[in-house]
Design a protein around this motif. Sequence first.
Motif, PDB file in Angstrom:
ATOM      1  N   PRO A  77      45.804 107.116  84.821  1.00 50.76           N
ATOM      2  CA  PRO A  77      45.251 107.717  86.168  1.00 50.76           C
ATOM      3  C   PRO A  77      45.226 106.781  87.234  1.00 50.76           C
ATOM      4  CG  PRO A  77      43.447 107.521  84.519  1.00 50.76           C
ATOM      5  CD  PRO A  77      44.837 107.059  83.766  1.00 50.76           C
ATOM      6  N   ARG A  78      45.288 105.262  87.019  1.00 50.00           N
ATOM      7  CA  ARG A  78      45.113 104.377  87.932  1.00 50.00           C
ATOM      8  C   ARG A  78      46.441 103.958  88.565  1.00 50.00           C
ATOM      9  NH1 ARG A  78      41.970 102.560  84.109  1.00 50.00           N
ATOM     10  NH2 ARG A  78      39.890 102.980  84.227  1.00 50.00           N
ATOM     11  N   LYS A  79      47.575 104.530  87.830  1.00 49.00           N
ATOM     12  CA  LYS A  79      49.023 103.941  88.346  1.00 49.00           C
ATOM     13  C   LYS A  79      49.666 105.013  89.219  1.00 49.00           C
ATOM     14  CE  LYS A  79      50.210 100.404  85.146  1.00 49.00           C
ATOM     15  NZ  LYS A  79      50.766 100.192  83.885  1.00 49.00           N
ATOM     16  N   LYS A  80      50.412 104.621  90.119  1.00 53.39           N
ATOM     17  CA  LYS A  80      51.135 105.574  90.999  1.00 53.39           C
ATOM     18  C   LYS A  80      52.457 106.007  90.066  1.00 53.39           C
ATOM     19  CE  LYS A  80      49.921 103.874  95.464  1.00 53.39           C
ATOM     20  NZ  LYS A  80      50.097 103.167  96.578  1.00 53.39           N
ATOM     21  N   ILE A  81      52.796 107.072  90.396  1.00 57.70           N
ATOM     22  CA  ILE A  81      53.886 107.775  89.735  1.00 57.70           C
ATOM     23  C   ILE A  81      55.235 106.836  89.722  1.00 57.70           C
ATOM     24  CG2 ILE A  81      55.550 109.498  89.626  1.00 57.70           C
ATOM     25  CD1 ILE A  81      52.975 110.388  89.306  1.00 57.70           C
ATOM     26  N   GLY A  82      55.510 106.158  90.678  1.00 57.01           N
ATOM     27  CA  GLY A  82      56.549 105.251  90.681  1.00 57.01           C
ATOM     28  C   GLY A  82      56.445 104.099  89.936  1.00 57.01           C
ATOM     29  N   ASP A  83      54.987 103.666  89.766  1.00 57.00           N
ATOM     30  CA  ASP A  83      54.910 102.527  88.769  1.00 57.00           C
ATOM     31  C   ASP A  83      55.115 103.059  87.247  1.00 57.00           C
ATOM     32  OD1 ASP A  83      54.448 100.652  90.645  1.00 57.00           O
ATOM     33  OD2 ASP A  83      52.342 101.244  91.057  1.00 57.00           O
ATOM     34  N   ILE A  84      54.402 104.236  87.122  1.00 49.80           N
ATOM     35  CA  ILE A  84      54.603 104.764  85.614  1.00 49.80           C
ATOM     36  C   ILE A  84      56.058 104.944  85.263  1.00 49.80           C
ATOM     37  CG2 ILE A  84      54.190 106.960  84.374  1.00 49.80           C
ATOM     38  CD1 ILE A  84      51.656 107.164  85.963  1.00 49.80           C
ATOM     39  N   LEU A  85      56.956 105.420  86.316  1.00 42.67           N
ATOM     40  CA  LEU A  85      58.356 105.589  85.710  1.00 42.67           C
ATOM     41  C   LEU A  85      59.177 104.249  85.720  1.00 42.67           C
ATOM     42  CD1 LEU A  85      59.206 108.704  87.979  1.00 42.67           C
ATOM     43  CD2 LEU A  85      58.636 108.769  85.755  1.00 42.67           C
ATOM     44  N   THR A  86      58.708 103.364  86.431  1.00 38.05           N
ATOM     45  CA  THR A  86      59.588 102.003  86.414  1.00 38.05           C
ATOM     46  C   THR A  86      58.848 101.069  85.420  1.00 38.05           C
ATOM     47  OG1 THR A  86      58.087 101.252  88.321  1.00 38.05           O
ATOM     48  CG2 THR A  86      60.190 102.003  88.814  1.00 38.05           C
ATOM     49  N   GLU A  87      57.771 101.280  84.997  1.00 41.56           N
ATOM     50  CA  GLU A  87      57.182 100.364  83.748  1.00 41.56           C
ATOM     51  C   GLU A  87      58.219 100.416  82.860  1.00 41.56           C
ATOM     52  OE1 GLU A  87      53.421 101.877  81.936  1.00 41.56           O
ATOM     53  OE2 GLU A  87      52.812  99.674  82.325  1.00 41.56           O
ATOM     54  N   PRO A  88      58.727 101.322  82.095  1.00 46.23           N
ATOM     55  CA  PRO A  88      59.497 101.036  80.906  1.00 46.23           C
ATOM     56  C   PRO A  88      60.852 100.076  81.264  1.00 46.23           C
ATOM     57  CG  PRO A  88      59.090 103.366  81.109  1.00 46.23           C
ATOM     58  CD  PRO A  88      58.577 102.884  82.604  1.00 46.23           C
ATOM     59  N   LEU A  89      61.155 100.182  82.511  1.00 45.46           N
ATOM     60  CA  LEU A  89      62.393  99.339  82.837  1.00 45.46           C
ATOM     61  C   LEU A  89      61.961  97.839  83.000  1.00 45.46           C
ATOM     62  CD1 LEU A  89      63.819 101.508  85.555  1.00 45.46           C
ATOM     63  CD2 LEU A  89      64.725 101.329  83.031  1.00 45.46           C
ATOM     64  N   VAL A  90      60.711  97.695  83.618  1.00 40.01           N
ATOM     65  CA  VAL A  90      60.167  96.371  83.768  1.00 40.01           C
ATOM     66  C   VAL A  90      59.826  95.727  82.158  1.00 40.01           C
ATOM     67  CG1 VAL A  90      57.845  94.996  84.557  1.00 40.01           C
ATOM     68  CG2 VAL A  90      58.750  97.110  85.807  1.00 40.01           C
ATOM     69  N   ILE A  91      59.411  96.365  81.434  1.00 41.45           N
ATOM     70  CA  ILE A  91      59.232  95.900  80.177  1.00 41.45           C
ATOM     71  C   ILE A  91      60.362  95.679  79.198  1.00 41.45           C
ATOM     72  CG2 ILE A  91      58.149  96.490  77.686  1.00 41.45           C
ATOM     73  CD1 ILE A  91      55.912  98.218  79.587  1.00 41.45           C
ATOM     74  N   ASN A  92      61.363  96.751  79.479  1.00 40.08           N
ATOM     75  CA  ASN A  92      62.288  96.658  78.392  1.00 40.08           C
ATOM     76  C   ASN A  92      63.781  96.101  79.039  1.00 40.08           C
ATOM     77  OD1 ASN A  92      61.536  98.031  75.871  1.00 40.08           O
ATOM     78  ND2 ASN A  92      60.607  99.201  77.484  1.00 40.08           N
ATOM     79  N   THR A  93      63.755  96.186  80.329  1.00 39.41           N
ATOM     80  CA  THR A  93      65.093  95.622  80.908  1.00 39.41           C
ATOM     81  C   THR A  93      65.011  94.318  81.771  1.00 39.41           C
ATOM     82  OG1 THR A  93      65.083  97.015  82.816  1.00 39.41           O
ATOM     83  CG2 THR A  93      65.853  98.023  80.763  1.00 39.41           C
ATOM     84  N   LYS A  94      66.216  94.077  82.089  1.00 39.41           N
ATOM     85  CA  LYS A  94      66.146  92.967  83.401  1.00 39.41           C
ATOM     86  C   LYS A  94      66.549  93.605  84.952  1.00 39.41           C
ATOM     87  CE  LYS A  94      66.599  88.845  80.701  1.00 39.41           C
ATOM     88  NZ  LYS A  94      66.832  89.260  79.260  1.00 39.41           N
ATOM     89  N   ILE A  95      66.467  94.833  84.866  1.00 41.48           N
ATOM     90  CA  ILE A  95      66.969  95.654  86.149  1.00 41.48           C
ATOM     91  C   ILE A  95      65.965  95.133  87.274  1.00 41.48           C
ATOM     92  CG2 ILE A  95      67.216  97.974  87.271  1.00 41.48           C
ATOM     93  CD1 ILE A  95      67.723  98.908  84.312  1.00 41.48           C
ATOM     94  N   PRO A  96      66.649  94.697  88.434  1.00 42.34           N
ATOM     95  CA  PRO A  96      65.630  94.254  89.562  1.00 42.34           C
ATOM     96  C   PRO A  96      64.977  95.350  89.965  1.00 42.34           C
ATOM     97  CG  PRO A  96      68.017  94.348  90.085  1.00 42.34           C
ATOM     98  CD  PRO A  96      68.056  94.551  88.835  1.00 42.34           C
TER      99      PRO A  96
END
Length: 275
Positions: free
Chosen positions: A106-125
């Motif tokens: 609930p504390r995260k914006k939708i944008g952060d929720i969606l990009t989080e898997p990419l942050v954790i698992n990939t090197k996509i900028p």
Amino acid sequence: MTPVLEARNLVRDYHIPGSLLKKSKTVNAVKGVSFKVEEGKTLAIVGESGCGKSTLARMVTMIDPVTAGEMLIDGQKVDIAADGLSPEMRSKVQIVFQNPYGSLNPRKKIGDILTEPLVINTKIPAGERRDRAMAMLKKVGLEEKHYARYPHMFSGGQRQRVAIARALMLNPRLLVLDEPVSALDLSVQAQVLNLLSDLQDEFHLTYVFISHDLSVVRHIADDVMVMYFGEAVEYGSRDQVFDSPQHSYTKTLFAATPRVDVAAIQARLERRKRA
Ligand SMILES: Nc1ncnc2c1ncn2[C@@H]1O[C@H](COP(=O)(O)OP(=O)(O)OP(=O)(O)O)[C@@H](O)[C@H]1O
Ligand SMILES: [Mg+2]
């Protein structure tokens, strides 16, 4: 064709530690279940509460280790105990839970929720992560303006769309859907089911769809597995299972489910109108 998912004799026991007054015990939640799902197909898993559906879902998603048995994804053996599970392997299977309110921070914006898997698992900028999230919002029927909003600002159906979008961010092969529409209103259920069906076609997704709602299962499944106390008591094509159930539990389950006879309701309404 190699199935996207093959499960061989999956077993999951939970050990419940004892206390001063209670002996420790073991719950045999899943007792040796085997099945295959081909690319682009949907396997529905049904059964009463506590029969082991979510446990199976967690094993398939590699959240929980298996007690025994093995699992192959795209023909490749999964060895979660060995701790050597690559990010590629993990990203192949994603899960959507019943309650999107509980599963979205609930504390995260939708944008952060969606990009989080990419942050954790990939090197996509960062810029590209944002573009991908924006594109995914549209794919699930949401809008770019939703990117900066928080989960509580959405309806249940919209939140479930966010959960589906998040699950798709890593281009998975398989989605495990654990009662994905059970918490939604009937009309919204239909919309989300249609969305899932469109996404399945577009991304060639394979689904393991857990539900206790037989009308939903009839609508979406290619194959059906019925679980009863941790065992698969029935497994076959949808028509086989619905038209000639073999096991007494399945027969009782189907007999206990009221069928909505749409034609009969419409005929009655017509008669009323005329009267
Ligand atoms: N973490 C756990 N520790 C101990 N026992 C558990 C755990 N998770 C599940 N169980 C037990 O395993 C069995 C199967 O539970 P599971 O959640 O897989 O059922 P389910 O079919 O998903 O039920 P529902 O339809 O209510 O969601 C139940 O007896 C449950 O109490
Ligand atoms: Mg469950």
